[in-house]
Enzyme design. Structure first.
Site, PDB file in Angstrom:
ATOM      1  CG  ASP A 242     -12.354   4.926  11.033  1.00  7.56           C
ATOM      2  OD1 ASP A 242     -11.474   4.097  10.604  1.00  7.56           O
ATOM      3  OD2 ASP A 242     -11.497   5.896  11.819  1.00  7.56           O
ATOM      4  CB  VAL A 243     -11.795   1.296   6.708  1.00  9.23           C
ATOM      5  CG1 VAL A 243     -12.534   1.617   5.656  1.00  9.23           C
ATOM      6  CG2 VAL A 243     -10.444   2.069   6.708  1.00  9.23           C
TER       7      VAL A 243
ATOM      8  CG  ASN B 261      -8.423   3.498  -2.613  1.00  9.30           C
ATOM      9  OD1 ASN B 261      -7.467   3.546  -3.471  1.00  9.30           O
ATOM     10  ND2 ASN B 261      -9.070   4.429  -2.089  1.00  9.30           N
TER      11      ASN B 261
ATOM     12  CE1 TYR C 235       0.983   5.199   2.098  1.00 12.37           C
ATOM     13  CE2 TYR C 235       2.947   4.800   0.876  1.00 12.37           C
ATOM     14  CZ  TYR C 235       1.335   5.049   0.856  1.00 12.37           C
ATOM     15  OH  TYR C 235       0.836   5.002  -0.267  1.00 12.37           O
TER      16      TYR C 235
ATOM     17  CE  LYS D 126      -0.440   1.876   1.080  1.00 17.34           C
ATOM     18  NZ  LYS D 126      -1.886   1.581   0.827  1.00 17.34           N
TER      19      LYS D 126
HETATM   20  N1  LIG Z   1      -1.669   9.063  -4.604  1.00 15.90           N
HETATM   21  C1  LIG Z   1      -0.676   8.308  -4.861  1.00 15.90           C
HETATM   22  O1  LIG Z   1       0.561   8.872  -5.110  1.00 15.90           O
HETATM   23  C2  LIG Z   1      -0.513   6.984  -4.149  1.00 15.90           C
HETATM   24  C3  LIG Z   1       0.528   6.170  -4.543  1.00 15.90           C
HETATM   25  C4  LIG Z   1       0.513   5.019  -4.133  1.00 15.90           C
HETATM   26  C5  LIG Z   1      -0.337   4.331  -3.438  1.00 15.90           C
HETATM   27  N2  LIG Z   1      -1.462   5.056  -3.071  1.00 15.90           N
HETATM   28  C6  LIG Z   1      -2.526   4.265  -2.214  1.00 15.90           C
HETATM   29  O2  LIG Z   1      -3.884   4.821  -2.781  1.00 15.90           O
HETATM   30  C7  LIG Z   1      -4.927   4.667  -1.946  1.00 15.90           C
HETATM   31  C8  LIG Z   1      -5.775   6.062  -2.045  1.00 15.90           C
HETATM   32  O3  LIG Z   1      -4.835   7.294  -1.956  1.00 15.90           O
HETATM   33  P1  LIG Z   1      -5.164   8.563  -2.194  1.00 15.90           P
HETATM   34  O4  LIG Z   1      -3.980   9.014  -2.918  1.00 15.90           O
HETATM   35  O5  LIG Z   1      -6.379   8.583  -3.180  1.00 15.90           O
HETATM   36  O6  LIG Z   1      -5.281   9.395  -0.983  1.00 15.90           O
HETATM   37  P2  LIG Z   1      -6.483  10.504  -0.547  1.00 15.90           P
HETATM   38  O7  LIG Z   1      -5.818  11.072   0.937  1.00 15.90           O
HETATM   39  O8  LIG Z   1      -6.490  11.475  -1.652  1.00 15.90           O
HETATM   40  O9  LIG Z   1      -7.723   9.453  -0.269  1.00 15.90           O
HETATM   41  C9  LIG Z   1      -7.589   8.744   0.751  1.00 15.90           C
HETATM   42  C10 LIG Z   1      -9.291   8.550   1.198  1.00 15.90           C
HETATM   43  O10 LIG Z   1      -9.331   7.622   2.309  1.00 15.90           O
HETATM   44  C11 LIG Z   1      -9.990   8.045   3.346  1.00 15.90           C
HETATM   45  N3  LIG Z   1      -9.614   7.295   4.553  1.00 15.90           N
HETATM   46  C12 LIG Z   1      -8.413   7.708   5.378  1.00 15.90           C
HETATM   47  N4  LIG Z   1      -8.680   6.989   6.274  1.00 15.90           N
HETATM   48  C13 LIG Z   1      -9.663   6.378   6.634  1.00 15.90           C
HETATM   49  C14 LIG Z   1     -10.349   5.489   7.628  1.00 15.90           C
HETATM   50  N5  LIG Z   1      -9.910   5.174   8.670  1.00 15.90           N
HETATM   51  N6  LIG Z   1     -11.746   5.163   7.124  1.00 15.90           N
HETATM   52  C15 LIG Z   1     -12.290   5.403   6.076  1.00 15.90           C
HETATM   53  N7  LIG Z   1     -11.716   6.282   5.193  1.00 15.90           N
HETATM   54  C16 LIG Z   1     -10.521   6.696   5.409  1.00 15.90           C
HETATM   55  C17 LIG Z   1      -9.715   9.661   3.185  1.00 15.90           C
HETATM   56  O11 LIG Z   1     -11.120  10.381   3.923  1.00 15.90           O
HETATM   57  C18 LIG Z   1      -9.794   9.913   1.891  1.00 15.90           C
HETATM   58  O12 LIG Z   1     -10.935  10.151   1.388  1.00 15.90           O
HETATM   59  C19 LIG Z   1      -4.170   4.766  -0.510  1.00 15.90           C
HETATM   60  O13 LIG Z   1      -4.121   3.481   0.150  1.00 15.90           O
HETATM   61  C20 LIG Z   1      -2.701   5.105  -0.822  1.00 15.90           C
HETATM   62  O14 LIG Z   1      -1.917   4.733   0.162  1.00 15.90           O
HETATM   63  C21 LIG Z   1      -1.684   6.402  -3.293  1.00 15.90           C
END
Ligand SMILES: NC(=O)c1ccc[n+]([C@@H]2O[C@H](COP(=O)([O-])OP(=O)(O)OC[C@H]3O[C@@H](n4cnc5c(N)ncnc54)[C@H](O)[C@@H]3O)[C@@H](O)[C@H]2O)c1
Length: 245
Positions: A54-55, A77, A142, A146
């Protein structure tokens, strides 16, 4: 062989960043709290190591770094989203979103930067969002998290530049992957949102991964403290969304 540590790598954008980094010749450390999905991914990504943690847990992050060894590139990420009207939002959810999306970047970033300083440098990319630049309705904590990522990125960049560490952020827009996939499952939503983007399509996880790989590459050797919007022009198009008459 250069090494890259990617957090939140079990699925979504993080998994694609890890896959692309592996294909480009990196040794990849994949950190995620979801151990099962992480190990399944590690089995298919060459030169990758699954690091379940867990980060937001400082000791667990230290354990990952000890296991993985040298980190040349860090991609912060991992992220979560808790939606709902702010007026009804729970304090627990608000704090959790700040913890995972912002505080963890300090925990992992500081631990890695200490090692990068000792080894003479490195590159870091922090994951923000267009929501760090413009708010959305019902986005809870959020947007604040961000936006904080953008400020923290600038702070890291000015303090760690002297150690040879570059720090930048990526701000993805409407991305048809990861946490947004359920939202874009509806065809009408996909079309409406896709057409609202100046380049007339939703973004992909690959679009984001390519930008991350660019920022950590030698091609971006003089770029630090910046936030790269990977959004097809979306954040500049507010006035274009309104009818002229
Ligand atoms: N998908 C989008 O549309 C989008 C747009 C803008 C920004 N983002 C950002 O991109 C990043 C990745 O998002 P995504 O869409 O791939 O989401 P996702 O939910 O598919 O993946 C996120 C991953 O982070 C892991 N995670 C969550 N909390 C954690 C913790 N405490 N410790 C370790 N791992 C943890 C989850 O298990 C998951 O595998 C995030 O920071 C998100 O805010 C995503």
């Amino acid at each position: 062989m250069k090494s890259m540590l990617v957090t939140g790598a079990a699925r979504g954008l993080g998994a694609d960043i890890a896959r692309l980094a592996s294909a480009r010749g990196y040794r990849v450390g994949m950190v995620d709290r979801d151990a099962e999905e992480l190990h399944a991914l590690a089995a298919e990504v060459p030169n990758s190591t699954a690091l379940a943690a867990d980060v937001t847990d400082e000791a667990a992050v230290e354990g990952c770094l000890e296991r993985f060894g040298t980190v040349d590139v860090l991609v912060n990420n991992a992220g979560i989203l808790r939606t709902g009207p702010l007026i009804d939002h729970s304090l627990d959810d608000f704090r959790l979103v700040l913890d995972v999306n912002l505080v963890s970047l300090f925990i992992v970033g500081r631990a890695v930067a200490r090692r990068m300083r000792a080894q003479g440098g490195g590159a870091i990319v922090n994951m923000s969002s267009v929501n760090g630049i413009h708010p959305s309705l019902n986005a809870g904590a959020y947007v604040a998290a961000k936006a904080g990522v953008i400020g923290l990125t600038q702070q890291m960049a000015i303090e760690w530049g002297e150690f040879g560490i570059r720090v930048n952020a990526v701000a993805p827009g409407f991305i048809d992957a990861g946490m947004s996939s359920p939202f874009y499952a509806a065809k009408a939503v996909r079309e409406r949102r896709g057409n609202a983007v100046p380049v007339r399509r939703l973004g992909s996880a690959r679009d984001v991964a390519e930008s991350v790989l660019f920022l950590v590459s030698e091609a971006a050797a003089y770029v630090s403290g910046q936030t790269l919007a990977v959004d097809g022009g979306l954040i500049n198009s507010v006035l274009a969304q309104l009818p002229r008459e």
